[in-house]
Design a protein around this motif. Sequence first.
Motif, short mmCIF file in Angstrom:
data_model
loop_
_atom_site.label_atom_id
_atom_site.label_comp_id
_atom_site.label_asym_id
_atom_site.label_seq_id
_atom_site.Cartn_x
_atom_site.Cartn_y
_atom_site.Cartn_z
N PRO A 8 0.84 -1.21 0.00
CA PRO A 8 0.00 0.00 0.00
C PRO A 8 0.87 1.26 0.00
O PRO A 8 1.93 1.30 0.62
N LYS A 9 0.39 2.27 -0.69
CA LYS A 9 1.09 3.55 -0.73
C LYS A 9 0.47 4.49 0.28
O LYS A 9 -0.75 4.51 0.46
N LEU A 10 1.31 5.29 0.93
CA LEU A 10 0.79 6.31 1.83
C LEU A 10 0.10 7.40 1.02
O LEU A 10 0.46 7.65 -0.13
N VAL A 11 -0.91 8.03 1.61
CA VAL A 11 -1.76 9.00 0.91
C VAL A 11 -1.37 10.41 1.32
O VAL A 11 -1.11 10.68 2.49
N PRO A 95 -8.45 0.04 7.07
CA PRO A 95 -7.48 0.09 8.16
C PRO A 95 -6.44 1.16 7.87
O PRO A 95 -6.28 1.57 6.73
N GLY A 96 -5.74 1.56 8.88
CA GLY A 96 -4.63 2.49 8.70
C GLY A 96 -3.33 1.71 8.64
O GLY A 96 -3.31 0.48 8.74
N SER A 97 -2.24 2.41 8.48
CA SER A 97 -0.92 1.79 8.42
C SER A 97 -0.57 1.13 9.75
O SER A 97 -0.82 1.69 10.82
N ASP A 98 0.00 -0.07 9.68
CA ASP A 98 0.51 -0.75 10.87
C ASP A 98 1.91 -0.26 11.22
O ASP A 98 2.41 -0.55 12.31
N VAL A 99 2.54 0.45 10.30
CA VAL A 99 3.95 0.82 10.46
C VAL A 99 4.16 2.31 10.70
O VAL A 99 4.96 2.70 11.53
N VAL A 100 3.41 3.15 9.99
CA VAL A 100 3.64 4.60 10.05
C VAL A 100 2.53 5.28 10.83
O VAL A 100 1.34 5.06 10.56
N THR A 101 2.91 6.10 11.83
CA THR A 101 1.94 6.90 12.56
C THR A 101 2.37 8.36 12.48
O THR A 101 3.55 8.68 12.41
N LEU A 102 1.38 9.24 12.50
CA LEU A 102 1.62 10.68 12.48
C LEU A 102 0.82 11.29 13.61
O LEU A 102 -0.40 11.13 13.66
N GLU A 103 1.48 11.94 14.53
CA GLU A 103 0.83 12.54 15.70
C GLU A 103 -0.08 11.55 16.42
O GLU A 103 -1.19 11.87 16.82
#
Length: 136
Positions: A8-11, A95-103
Amino acid sequence: MAPSAAMPKLVVDGALLQCSMGTAPAKLTVLPSSGLSDQSRPLATVQDARPMANINPFVMCRSTANPQVALATAASFGVLSPQPCVPVIVGAWTPGSDVVTLEGSPALHDASTCSCVWAGVISVSDAGTVGLSDTE
């Protein structure tokens, strides 16, 4: 070695979204807050699901679950009569990313979806990123 399925690509801000009940794509608006970006565009999180602030209208709505569409369709003797889209989002993207979180929120990726109360499923048709994935 056989190629694996695309990650998946980040948006990012400006990504293209599609609603299963809408008649045209809409752009995602990501408000700059975290300072994290790809190619000078803010990265989205699963919380970027506010109608009109993040998720813009999909031109016309075709869902008879939408009272405006149902009324117009009834007035035209059962002929589906799409009406202007006003998204009403139910919850965050999943779902959201399991690896990348922002704030503290998972990053949004192009396999995520969210729902409109008028029975539409909103998906990411173009993440707006080139080669940026959850594993990079």
